[in-house]
Structure formats: C-alpha cells, structure tokens
Motif scaffolding. Structure first.
Motif, PDB file in Angstrom:
ATOM      1  N   ARG A 195      79.788 -77.495  34.516  1.00  0.00           N
ATOM      2  CA  ARG A 195      79.388 -77.167  33.147  1.00  0.00           C
ATOM      3  C   ARG A 195      78.247 -78.055  32.665  1.00  0.00           C
ATOM      4  O   ARG A 195      78.180 -79.238  32.959  1.00  0.00           O
ATOM      5  CB  ARG A 195      80.571 -77.212  32.197  1.00  0.00           C
ATOM      6  CG  ARG A 195      81.114 -78.550  31.901  1.00  0.00           C
ATOM      7  CD  ARG A 195      82.208 -78.420  30.844  1.00  0.00           C
ATOM      8  NE  ARG A 195      82.660 -79.728  30.462  1.00  0.00           N
ATOM      9  CZ  ARG A 195      83.900 -80.146  30.582  1.00  0.00           C
ATOM     10  NH1 ARG A 195      84.835 -79.361  31.061  1.00  0.00           N
ATOM     11  NH2 ARG A 195      84.239 -81.355  30.202  1.00  0.00           N
ATOM     12  N   GLY A 196      77.364 -77.397  31.929  1.00  0.00           N
ATOM     13  CA  GLY A 196      76.184 -78.102  31.442  1.00  0.00           C
ATOM     14  C   GLY A 196      75.109 -78.177  32.506  1.00  0.00           C
ATOM     15  O   GLY A 196      73.998 -78.615  32.255  1.00  0.00           O
TER      16      GLY A 196
ATOM     17  N   MET B 155      76.999 -73.180  28.150  1.00  0.00           N
ATOM     18  CA  MET B 155      77.633 -72.383  27.101  1.00  0.00           C
ATOM     19  C   MET B 155      77.016 -72.673  25.741  1.00  0.00           C
ATOM     20  O   MET B 155      76.687 -73.818  25.434  1.00  0.00           O
ATOM     21  CB  MET B 155      79.130 -72.708  27.065  1.00  0.00           C
ATOM     22  CG  MET B 155      79.930 -71.816  26.149  1.00  0.00           C
ATOM     23  SD  MET B 155      81.688 -71.928  26.531  1.00  0.00           S
ATOM     24  CE  MET B 155      82.342 -70.841  25.273  1.00  0.00           C
TER      25      MET B 155
ATOM     26  N   ALA C  21      71.966 -84.442  28.315  1.00  0.00           N
ATOM     27  CA  ALA C  21      72.460 -83.458  29.278  1.00  0.00           C
ATOM     28  C   ALA C  21      71.661 -83.527  30.580  1.00  0.00           C
ATOM     29  O   ALA C  21      72.218 -83.388  31.674  1.00  0.00           O
ATOM     30  CB  ALA C  21      72.375 -82.053  28.681  1.00  0.00           C
TER      31      ALA C  21
ATOM     32  N   HIS D 204      73.280 -84.966  34.462  1.00  0.00           N
ATOM     33  CA  HIS D 204      73.359 -84.168  35.692  1.00  0.00           C
ATOM     34  C   HIS D 204      72.242 -84.482  36.684  1.00  0.00           C
ATOM     35  O   HIS D 204      72.411 -84.335  37.881  1.00  0.00           O
ATOM     36  CB  HIS D 204      73.320 -82.677  35.356  1.00  0.00           C
ATOM     37  CG  HIS D 204      74.519 -82.230  34.592  1.00  0.00           C
ATOM     38  ND1 HIS D 204      75.754 -82.069  35.178  1.00  0.00           N
ATOM     39  CD2 HIS D 204      74.693 -81.921  33.286  1.00  0.00           C
ATOM     40  CE1 HIS D 204      76.628 -81.675  34.271  1.00  0.00           C
ATOM     41  NE2 HIS D 204      76.009 -81.580  33.110  1.00  0.00           N
TER      42      HIS D 204
END
Lengths: 330, 314
Positions: free
Chosen positions: A91-92, A97, A119, A123
């Motif tokens: 996620r991300g 989302m 973010a 990652h």
C-alpha cells in the motif's frame, strides 16, 4: 481485460467480519481487475464496498476484524487476505487509495510537499530533495497550478477540489498499478466531480493503471466504469461490463437501484425506491440476503444463490435469473 | 505571530492591574492587624499611631493602592512587616527554588503522563490501557502529603537513598541539588501526570480516528510513525493548553510539597506570610503567581502558532 493476460489484481473468496459478530461483513467476494480497467463497486451504505477496499489495503483494524478466508493475487503474487503485513508493504506503493473526504484527509499540521515526500521516501528512499522533485512532478501531473508554491502550503490553504488533487498526487507519486478510490467525488461540487473523474481516467490511459472506484452514484458509474460489481449486504449480487449492467440489469436489487435514479427525460413520475433497509450483520436472512426486500422472493430464496453466468461476462446471483424466465414463471 | 503575541500582551496588562486591585483589597479583609502585633504588649497608642503613619496605613485606600502599585511597577514590592527585608528580595531568593521544583515536577508529569496517555490510547481496551488508567486514578486519588511522607519513610529513612529534606542551589552542587529535589518533584509531578495522561489519552483517541491518520496509514508508513508524527502532532494542541493550565495546580501543590520536604521556597514563604499577616509579602507572592500564570498562558498561545498552521494566517 484481455483473455490471455493475467489480471492485475484478483480477489478470491474474500470473507471477513467483526470479531464480536458471527455474521460476515463481506461474504465470499471475488473480483478481478485488469490493466487500464475501471471497476466500479456500487451499492448502498453499509453493503461492504468500502471495507472490501480497506481489506485490500490491509487497513482494517486487526483487533476488531477477523479475516476468515480469501486471497489477493496482485501482479502474480498471491497474498493471504489476513496477512496484513504483506498487504501493507504494497500500500502506498504498488496499490494506492484515495478517500471520500478531501477536506479532512490531509494532515492539517504538515505542508503539502512534506506529506507527499514522506510517501516517496518511505517506499523509495533517497534524499528529501529527490523526493521533492518527484512530489512536484506528481502535483503537476494532477493539474495543480503553481505546483512549486503549493509544496510549501498547508492543506487549509487549498479548496476541496485542490485537496483531492493533492490526495491523488500523493497516491500516484510512487506509480502504483492499482488505484482504489472510495467515493472520491461525493464531497465535491458537481463540476469539480467531473474534473476529478476525468483526471483519474486520463492518468489511467497514460499509465495503464487499473482503478477500483467505489461509489453509490450511478451517474458516476455510467460515466467511467468498464465493469460494474453490484454489492448487497456483503455479497456481490451482479457483475458484468458497464453496458451489460446498465442495459440488461438482472438482479432485482440492481433493477431497484437503477429505477431509483431520477431521470430528466420521459414522463414525470414518482421516484421508486427499494423498500426496507439493508439487514444488519446480526439480522442477516438465511439464503439470499436480499430476499427480505425482494418483490420476487420465493421459498427457494432461503438457499444462497450462486453467482452464475447470464451472458458474456455478465453474472448474477439470483435463483430466478435470467429475468425473462422469472417473469414468465411469476 | 508577533502581532498576535503583542495583542495578547496588551490584554494581559489590564488583567494584571485588575488582579493587583483584587490582591490589594483582599488583604484588607484579612482578620488581624500587624501593627498591633508590632506594637508589643503595651499597645501604646502613640507607638501604634507612629507605626501606622510610618507604613502609610492612615491614608485612604485608593492612595495606599496607588502608592503600592507605583512602587510595584518600579520593582518595589514593599517591605516585609516581619523581617524588614524588601519583598522583592525575598521573592528573588525563593522564586528559583520553587521554579526548580515546578520545572522538575513538570518534567516528571510530561515524561510519565504523555507516553502513558499515548500508549493507553493506542492499546485502547487492552490490559495496558486498564493498567494505565488504574495507575492514573491512584495518582489522582493518593494525596500529595501521604505519598511524600511514605516516600521519605521508604527511600530516605529505610533505604537511605535520597535526602529527606532541604535544598541545595544548583550553582553550589548541581548533582546534590537535583537529587534533593527528586522526591518532591516526583510527588508533585504524579498527580499532574495522571491528569496529563487522561487528557493525552482522550486527545489521541480523537485524533487516531481522523481521516488523515487513515491517509498516513494508506501511504504505507510504519504504525509508529503514523502515531508519533501524524496523530501525536495534532493531539499536542489540547495537551499544551492543559499543561499551561496545570501551572495553577503546580503552584498550589508546591505549597504543600515544600512544607512536607521543608524546602525553603515560595510555598513556605506564602504559608509563613499568611500566618504572620505579612501583607506585603502575601501581595507580592499572589501578584507574582498571577503574572506567572499569564506568562504560562502566553507561552501556550505562542505554542499554538508553532503547532497549528491554520492560526498563522489570521
């Protein structure tokens, strides 16, 4: 979705509920999503569409929810639906989302740029300066004017539509292959709504990203959907291409939904509604969960109807489908 | 920001003046007459008259007030009726002691109360949450003096670990100064820690439900970062307000704590002054406390600016 390429995302038999309730919130939901495809999940409040999305992201509170079964296959990797840790790594990054409330979905205490670079760096690593360039690119991509300036602004300095664009930029900054949008336009003005939907569609054609759009607005569905899944009380009752669902709805619930949309053309008539309310998790009827509100309910409806093919990709979970048979019988 | 602080300062001036009038009148209501005490056993009318004249007690009240406030503005808080020392000198002597106690107590309160509050909010409904609440409740219900006496008995008398009483200025021996103040600060800090913990918990519970916390999680951030950065930062506003308001409680608690541990601070000064009807000293202390309270609130207001970007615009 082509016949040969494997789907981008495949959900198989997703079943979960609250720990303190025996009935399932979501019951045996299976969905697929292909590249460049927009899958709309529709249904009224409480039908399980939002929690389905949250479970994909591994965002359900693990202490309140029990995942009974289900797998998520994402870009060839199969993950157990209860494996929050593995889902949260996606996620991300590969899966992003956006939410319904742009006004409150950004942290009021931090600058826009900072919320996006966070973010990126989580990652991708790298320096703040590199992440900032990426954030700037993302803001420009979603059509935010004077993007460089915006990086240093706070959420309260932006309008609702701009904030939703920032949310989209934040979601897309790591180039995800799936975007899940939970009622992304419900809180926005109609004109802004159209802009945001166009923006998502445009970004999809550019990157081949698949999108799951959760909404109760059938107007939005008609505008953007490639395929439509209709959910009722935690189950998918009908699924098919947008054309199939709009032109030939088969499930009595889908028909009810369609006829409760006001029309501008044709004779003025009283708006029809689906009588009754969605059953609560502890008051679920046996068998077909729509049977308590269905005008066509029969004794056979006490058995759970299977999602069976009607034509092409069109599937419906109703004992009396296809509709013609049912009308002749009744 | 400066304009905002400036405006707040302007509002603070009439507040302080109002408090000064109140303080001045309050002592008129106190029973007893220090002149009678000073005049000795014979109560010679001439002596009494002389003393009244000397201390300006024969002037009408407004004149007395303006004389007093005029001096206050120049830093002259009058002379202690008992020790003949200037009040400002007394205050300057005792103030650092109490400030040290208050700061150390506040550190205890924050270091215990805030993490406990965060933890019990994050672990809501679990054993950790209940345990933290039980501890907080006992912290609130155990009276300061009892906890103080018990600690002295255990830590000082039985184990001989820390000094039971007294005070060493930090300039003289820093380590000794801190160790001496450790127990009193802990006693004073625990009750505040409990209040702080409960407020931190409720602030965090509110914030953890917010949409932006969900967004932070959707970014894939580690839960620790979500809680400490995204949630806590926003929960800080009510926590800071409360900490500023706790200042009053801190001063009130210090009075008692200083009595238990015989610390020669503000609290002891005020108790002695009240018992001896040393008006000038009482006035000085109350005024000083009131100003301290206003300063704390100003600091809290300034902190809002740092914490809440929405305020900075207006």
């Amino acid at each position: 979705m082509t016949e040969t390429a494997p789907p981008l995302l495949e959900i198989e038999g997703l079943t979960f509920g609250f720990r303190n309730q025996s009935a399932n919130l979501v019951d045996g939901v299976s969905l697929t999503l292909g590249r460049n495809e927009t899958l709309c999940i529709v249904g009224e409040s409480g039908c399980g569409k939002s929690v389905t999305a949250l479970s994909l992201m591994g965002l359900l509170p693990p202490d309140a929810v029990r995942i009974d079964s289900g797998t998520v296959t994402f870009e060839g990797e199969t993950i157990d639906a209860g494996d929050f840790a593995r889902l949260s790594r996606l996620r991300g990054d590969r899966m992003a989302m956006i939410f319904q409330e742009p006004m409150t979905s950004l942290n009021p205490a931090f600058r826009i740029g900072n919320q996006i670079t966070e973010a990126v760096r989580h990652h991708r690593g790298g320096t703040e300066a590199e992440a900032r360039e990426r954030a700037l690119e993302a803001l420009e991509k979603v059509g935010i004017p004077a993007a460089r300036q915006r990086l240093d602004e706070y959420p309260h300095q932006l309008s609702g539509g701009m904030r939703q664009r920032v949310m989209i930029a934040m979601a897309l900054v790591n180039d995800p292959s799936v975007l899940i949008a939970d009622e992304p336009t419900t809180a926005l003005d109609v004109t802004v709504q159209a802009q945001i939907l166009d923006l998502i569609a445009d970004l999809q054609t550019r990157s081949g990203m698949g999108a799951i759009l959760i909404t109760h607005d059938l107007g939005v569905v008609a505008q953007v959907a490639t395929r439509v899944a209709v959910m009722y009380a935690g189950r998918i009752v009908e699924i098919g291409t947008a054309q199939e669902i709009f032109e030939d709805p088969q499930h009595p619930y889908t028909i009810g939904l369609m006829s409760s949309v006001p029309r501008l053309t044709g004779p003025r008539q009283r708006l029809s509604t689906v009588p009754g309310l969605v059953p609560t998790p502890d008051g679920m009827p046996e068998g077909c969960r729509f049977s308590t509100r269905c005008p066509f309910a029969r004794p056979t409806c006490r058995e759970v109807p299977k999602l069976a093919p009607v034509a092409g990709e069109h599937h419906v979970a109703c004992h009396y489908a296809p509709l013609e048979t049912r009308l002749e019988a009744g | 920001m400066l304009a905002f602080i400036g405006r707040r300062l302007l509002v603070a001036i009439p507040t302080i003046l109002l408090i000064s009038v109140f303080v001045f009148l309050l002592q008129q209501l106190l029973p007893g007459d220090p002149i009678l005490a000073m005049a000795g056993e014979e109560r010679d009318p001439a002596t009494i008259e002389f003393l009244r004249e000397k201390y300006g007690l024969n002037d009408p009240l407004p004149v007395q007030y303006f004389k007093w406030i005029g001096g206050v503005i120049q830093g002259d808080l009058g002379i202690s009726l008992r020790t003949n020392q200037p009040v400002s000198e007394l205050l300057l002597q005792k103030l650092p002691v109490t400030i040290q106690l208050a700061v150390m107590a506040l550190i205890f309160a924050v270091v215990i109360g805030v993490p406990a509050g965060i933890l019990s909010a994050v672990k809501k409904g679990t054993v950790v949450d209940y345990a933290a609440n039980v501890v907080a409740l006992s912290g609130l219900s155990i009276p300061n003096f009892w906890l103080g006496i018990m600690l002295i008995l255990l830590v000082s008398v039985k184990w001989g670990l820390l000094p039971a009483s007294g005070y060493t200025p930090p300039g003289e021996d820093l380590v000794r100064s801190i160790t001496t103040m450790l127990m009193p600060a802990f006693v004073l800090g625990t009750a505040l820690a409990a209040t702080l913990m409960r407020h931190t918990r409720s602030a965090m519970l509110g914030v953890l439900k917010s949409d932006y916390v969900r967004t932070a999680r959707a970014k894939g951030l580690y839960e620790r970062r979500v809680i400490l950065r995204h949630a806590f930062r926003n929960a800080l506003v009510p926590i800071v307000t409360l900490t500023a308001l706790l200042f009053g409680e801190l001063v009130a608690g210090a009075v008692l704590t200083e009595q238990i541990f015989t610390i020669p601070g503000f609290g002891k000064l005020v108790v002695d002054a009240v018992f001896n009807r040393d008006y000038a000293v009482v006035q000085g202390i109350v005024l000083c406390t009131a100003v301290g309270f206003i300063v704390m609130n100003l600091l809290a207001d300034a902190a809002y600016f740092a914490l809440n970007p929405r305020l900075r615009k207006s």
